[in-house]
Structure formats: C-alpha cells, structure tokens
Scaffold this motif. Sequence first.
Motif, PDB file in Angstrom:
ATOM      1  N   ALA A   1      28.705  20.664 -46.207  1.00 16.60           N
ATOM      2  CA  ALA A   1      27.640  20.725 -47.218  1.00 16.60           C
ATOM      3  C   ALA A   1      27.894  19.712 -48.326  1.00 16.60           C
ATOM      4  O   ALA A   1      26.972  19.025 -48.779  1.00 16.60           O
ATOM      5  N   GLY A   2      29.145  19.597 -48.759  1.00 18.81           N
ATOM      6  CA  GLY A   2      29.482  18.622 -49.793  1.00 18.81           C
ATOM      7  C   GLY A   2      29.241  17.197 -49.334  1.00 18.81           C
ATOM      8  O   GLY A   2      28.737  16.367 -50.094  1.00 18.81           O
ATOM      9  N   ALA A   3      29.585  16.914 -48.074  1.00 22.16           N
ATOM     10  CA  ALA A   3      29.354  15.572 -47.534  1.00 22.16           C
ATOM     11  C   ALA A   3      27.865  15.262 -47.480  1.00 22.16           C
ATOM     12  O   ALA A   3      27.434  14.154 -47.807  1.00 22.16           O
ATOM     13  N   ALA A   4      27.063  16.248 -47.091  1.00 23.17           N
ATOM     14  CA  ALA A   4      25.615  16.037 -46.987  1.00 23.17           C
ATOM     15  C   ALA A   4      24.972  15.816 -48.353  1.00 23.17           C
ATOM     16  O   ALA A   4      23.914  15.204 -48.445  1.00 23.17           O
ATOM     17  N   GLN A   5      25.620  16.289 -49.403  1.00 16.82           N
ATOM     18  CA  GLN A   5      25.079  16.151 -50.760  1.00 16.82           C
ATOM     19  C   GLN A   5      25.785  15.078 -51.581  1.00 16.82           C
ATOM     20  O   GLN A   5      25.523  14.942 -52.781  1.00 16.82           O
ATOM     21  N   ALA A   6      26.676  14.335 -50.953  1.00 23.58           N
ATOM     22  CA  ALA A   6      27.465  13.343 -51.686  1.00 23.58           C
ATOM     23  C   ALA A   6      26.559  12.356 -52.413  1.00 23.58           C
ATOM     24  O   ALA A   6      25.580  11.857 -51.869  1.00 23.58           O
ATOM     25  N   SER A   7      26.917  12.099 -53.658  1.00 25.63           N
ATOM     26  CA  SER A   7      26.102  11.193 -54.466  1.00 25.63           C
ATOM     27  C   SER A   7      26.497   9.725 -54.284  1.00 25.63           C
ATOM     28  O   SER A   7      25.742   8.835 -54.639  1.00 25.63           O
TER      29      SER A   7
END
Length: 171
Positions: A56-62
């Motif tokens: 999830a964090g990777a998919a939302q990485a800025s």
Amino acid sequence: MILDTPWPDIIARGVLLAIAAIIWVVVLIRLNGLRSLSKMTNFDFVMTIALGSLVAGAAQASDWKAFAQAMVAMAGLFVVQAASARLRKTSDSVEDLMQNDPVFLMRDGKFCDDALTYTRVAKSDLIAKLREANVLDYGQVRAVVLETTGDVSVLHGDHLEETIVENVKRV
C-alpha cells in the motif's frame, strides 16, 4: 506537488505503482518459496500484514525514493523470514523464542477452563468454533487446540492419535 497533479495522472501513477509492487511481491514469493505467505507461525502472519502495508505504501509513494524504499523493505522482510526459518530449524532455543506453544482449549469433551482464561478465549467463541467444525456433541470432541497462529483446530471423531497433539501445552 500532488495537489497540482491532474486526476488522470494520479490514477495512472497509483495503478502503475500498485502493479509494480504486486509484481515485485510475486517475484519475491517465487524466490523465497511457497511458504512465504503461509500462516504457519506468528512470524509468518506478521510478515503478511507488514507486506500488505508496504505494498500500500509503495502504491501511494509520492516520489521514486519512497517507492524504492518500500520495495527494498519488502525484500528485507523476505530475507528476514528466510533467515528466521533456517534458524528455527537449527536451534531449539530460537524456535522457543520465536514461537508460542499451541494450547488445549478442550480435551475429551471437556472445556479447559484454566486454558480459556490463560489464552483469553471466551467460551462462547470456542462454542462458535465447534459449530463451524460441525460438532454436534461435546463427547465427539477429542481436542480443541489454539494454534500458534491464533487459529483454532477442532479434532473430533472416534480416536485421536496422540502424536498429533504431543507438543500441545496443557494449562
């Protein structure tokens, strides 16, 4: 800045990063083996939850640095899991440190009240598990075990081979 980014770009970026993260997880599972996402130990369960969070964090990485960090962290989880599995095989003390003991919640048709208290399992929850296992009579139950993963195993029938429960703790 993300607020200045048009919605189609945000959607495309999220989808592409999610796809890349999932492909990376599949590659890591293929390298680490079938047991990667099993729930055989409490460590495996924690790894699965942490892996989901990292995807999830990777998919939302800025930015690409945050994405790369999430991908490296996923690989790190697999390395730690593989190392811990090898250590558990070679050392009983490591096994004891990392793994809880399974506990009898019921034995030969009788509730183990001390074990229910010790494990903080409500009798009503245990009865629900008995229903799920199609138990019609407490007398059919040879054993109910709270496994190291938190799963509940209901063993019922005419006979129980004692080697199946030899490592189960009595409270």
